[in-house]
Design an enzyme around this catalytic site. Structure first.
Site, short mmCIF file in Angstrom:
data_model
loop_
_atom_site.label_atom_id
_atom_site.label_comp_id
_atom_site.label_asym_id
_atom_site.label_seq_id
_atom_site.Cartn_x
_atom_site.Cartn_y
_atom_site.Cartn_z
N TRP A 226 -5.76 0.77 0.00
CA TRP A 226 -5.69 -0.09 -1.19
C TRP A 226 -5.70 -1.56 -0.81
O TRP A 226 -6.32 -2.39 -1.48
CB TRP A 226 -4.45 0.24 -2.03
CG TRP A 226 -4.45 1.64 -2.53
CD1 TRP A 226 -3.50 2.60 -2.29
CD2 TRP A 226 -5.46 2.27 -3.35
NE1 TRP A 226 -3.85 3.77 -2.91
CE2 TRP A 226 -5.04 3.60 -3.56
CE3 TRP A 226 -6.65 1.85 -3.90
CZ2 TRP A 226 -5.78 4.52 -4.31
CZ3 TRP A 226 -7.41 2.74 -4.65
CH2 TRP A 226 -6.97 4.07 -4.85
N ASP A 227 -5.00 -1.89 0.28
CA ASP A 227 -5.04 -3.27 0.77
C ASP A 227 -6.47 -3.69 1.12
O ASP A 227 -6.89 -4.81 0.82
CB ASP A 227 -4.19 -3.39 2.04
CG ASP A 227 -2.71 -3.54 1.77
OD1 ASP A 227 -2.35 -4.02 0.68
OD2 ASP A 227 -1.91 -3.17 2.64
N LEU A 228 -7.17 -2.79 1.79
CA LEU A 228 -8.52 -3.11 2.25
C LEU A 228 -9.46 -3.27 1.06
O LEU A 228 -10.33 -4.15 1.04
CB LEU A 228 -9.02 -2.03 3.20
CG LEU A 228 -8.19 -1.88 4.50
CD1 LEU A 228 -8.53 -0.57 5.21
CD2 LEU A 228 -8.42 -3.07 5.42
N ASP B 66 0.82 -1.20 0.00
CA ASP B 66 0.00 0.00 0.00
C ASP B 66 0.87 1.26 0.00
O ASP B 66 0.61 2.23 -0.71
CB ASP B 66 -0.89 -0.05 1.25
CG ASP B 66 -2.09 0.85 1.15
OD1 ASP B 66 -1.89 2.08 1.20
OD2 ASP B 66 -3.22 0.36 1.00
N GLY C 179 -8.49 -6.54 -0.78
CA GLY C 179 -8.93 -7.72 -0.02
C GLY C 179 -10.40 -8.00 -0.26
O GLY C 179 -10.81 -9.15 -0.44
#
Lengths: 411, 411
Positions: free
Chosen positions: A162-164, A133, A167
């Site tokens: 961005w990770d969230l 991220d 995911g």
């Protein structure tokens, strides 16, 4: 119960995105098996930590999963993971990963053991390089438009957004592929890259078009709501509030509640621009803020909070995370998504379940995260289908572990 | 093609989250019908705009959908929407909304027309009050930990992260409920709230536990990677880079590439802390940065970029959005997720498809957004099943519209 009851997903992961994906599926009722190397994966000790040294981060992102600890460098360990990933079962054969191990753990190899398996792989970028991220965000320009107006330099966000997002897209992708398998009997390989998710999102928000067709770049705008009106104000008691005038209704409510209709009309006359147009509210935001700031500066929060609520304004108070957790009922067990758990080594605090409420199933209470290797034996027996002697042998050889041994501690 | 080919979803929405959800489904191959009031919904003119005044934002979030423009205040308009939402078809009867219209548009009423329909509603908060990304974020404390170290005051993020996360969770929730319907023949109502999604996410990341069990609050840490090592550096040519030492491997690579092993060993001796521990790297981040800063300050980006790549470092360059769009091949048609589209009223720029690549179906090229009411007639005929006379009557009465009339412009 859970809406996905009966589904089994295996996860080989680390950090935020893929662990979140597996946890989301687990909280929707799927059986999710996360495997890790003995001693723990790359994220086993990730901050924040509890005073005991245990990772609150890991515990948060692995809630409700089963844990298998296995020596991933040994041939037997690899065979075992292959067996668990490709085990039979109508609703099994689903594998999520961001580890990108070539060879034995790629789709081509694994699918030889179960033709209809589904594998979803999240890479850093489309070239297969690691990205996080913290590198994707600067590369795409978000830190350049974040932060106080006129501030010199990029400002990163504290949230790994961005990770969230990625995911959650891993979850959708898995469910879409499984839906396809239910209908057509075919499994498949699904590839996503964190940077592609971010790049596509910029496009979805109109920011790529903006960058190409408009000469003036978007600049930092502090805490203002981009594109309409929304601003933070300091009150007489030192509290800070965010008030929103995004829709016409919100704007009229805000003007009414702050008794500023006359001043706004004057501003409209002076500027020749109607404030009923959201773009004009954005263009004139500094003038609007100048009108409203004294109103807030003269009042304590308690003097207007009830009135704002009664008039249906969209607004909120700025809090620290500690204040939010201590004061906001929505982050307490008053909110049915939270349950108070007392977890050994971590402490007692409210733990969230899935925020989605399905009318046909009861919401599963949030389960704690497993300890590393907690379910090793159960998985070897029930999923890999090994008998007692085979299991004992694997433990003896150190191919798998549970308890202290799984943590890499001497017995 | 698309992985969700055959599915039909109806969307009554505005702003980011639910439009993103519908668009994501459309880009995965579903037929997605968005209905709006004649003249356009609340987000019809949302910034950024093209020089023509058309919304790049709206175009970005409604790609590949069909548009129905209808007078939602008229009884006939409401009946029509009911008919479209609850139309027959094995893979239809799916409805996404954040409009929260009581009565005729709630689940109880709509499901009388199609018992097995699935409705997913995203509210602002669990009390049904409107909330937006800009109010949820301050309430939960993220702006207090965002921004430069020591900076006084909260810093909002330029990315509507909670909206984007919630929108993706709307997709997963719909797919999970539809999976349940395929197996059990039952539809259902699904409720989510933006604030709950954010609150749950804080918990997943360990931040609620941290706030409860640790006395010291998390503070602003600028552009540093939280919890391990990662920092931005200014190079001799004025370019800024982000370098990551999150994993042990990344850390060793960074130390090697910057030839700083000796200085790091001295720091370990001085502090009595091993830098192989990520928590120590976090605690000593300022000392580490002091060691590395002169190295970057003495070099232009071009002097080390290739070496960093060859050594497998995880790093990136800070860019503006304009620079990213102009310079980064990952945001161009070199990346298969992007296609160059020339859209009337908007301009010519790269438009993203779904970032997920499914091996069993070809990735759909990104379609443009419809003009408001573009598919009104088609939807009345094919989905609502009206005949030519009925359709003509609805147009005559102004219950539905297409073309300029849908935009609220006089013919």
């Amino acid at each position: 119960m859970g809406i996905l009851k009966g589904m089994r997903v295996v996860e080989g992961s680390a950090f935020v995105a893929v662990p979140l994906a597996g946890m989301t599926l687990a909280q929707m009722g799927a059986e999710v098996i996360r495997f890790d190397r003995i001693g723990g994966g790359l994220d086993a000790g990730r901050l924040p930590l509890a005073p005991s040294g245990q990772s609150l981060f890991w515990a948060g992102l692995n809630k409700g999963k089963k844990s298998l600890a296995v020596d991933m460098k040994s041939q037997e360990g690899r065979e075992l993971i292959t067996r668990v990933v490709t085990a039979q079962g109508e609703d099994a054969g689903l594998f999520l990963t961001n580890l990108r191990v070539r060879g034995w753990m790629d789709y081509e190899t694994l699918s030889q053991h179960r033709e209809d398996m589904i594998m979803v792989t999240l890479s850093g970028d489309r070239h297969g390089r690691p990205q996080v991220d913290y590198t994707v965000n600067p590369a795409l320009g978000i830190p350049e438009i974040t932060g106080p107006e006129g501030f010199d330099g990029p400002v990163a966000n504290a949230l790994p957004a961005w990770d969230l997002i990625a995911g959650n897209l891993v979850v959708s992708s898995l469910l879409a592929a499984e839906r396809h398998r239910l209908r057509h009997g075919k499994g498949q390989n699904v590839d996503l890259a964190l940077k592609d998710v971010a790049a596509a999102t910029l496009g979805h928000l109109g920011m790529i078009g903006d960058a190409v067709v408009n000469p003036a770049p978007r600049t930092k705008s502090g805490n203002a709501l981009y594109g309409a009106y929304g601003q933070d104000f300091l009150c007489a008691d030192g509290q800070r509030v965010m008030v929103i005038g995004l829709t016409d209704r919100q704007w009229r409510g805000l003007v009414k509640a702050t008794d500023s209709a006359e001043a706004m009309t004057l501003l409209e006359k002076r500027s020749g621009k109607s404030l009923r147009d959201e773009g004009n509210r954005w263009a004139l935001r500094h003038d609007i803020t100048e009108i409203l700031a004294p109103w807030f500066a003269a009042r304590a929060l308690s003097e207007f909070a009830e009135d704002f609520d009664n008039n249906g304004l969209t607004w909120s108070v700025f809090r620290t995370v500690k204040e939010a957790v201590a004061q906001d009922p929505d982050l307490s067990t008053e909110n049915p998504i939270f349950e108070m758990l007392d977890q050994p080594g971590l402490g007692r605090f409210p733990v969230p379940a899935s925020p989605a409420e399905f009318s046909e199933v009861l919401r599963d209470a949030p389960g704690r995260a497993p300890s590393l290797g907690e379910h090793t034996e159960e998985i070897l027996a029930d999923v890999a289908g090994l008998d007692f002697t085979e299991i004992a042998k694997l433990f003896d050889k150190g191919v798998v572990a549970t308890g202290d041994a799984a943590l890499g501690k001497a017995a």
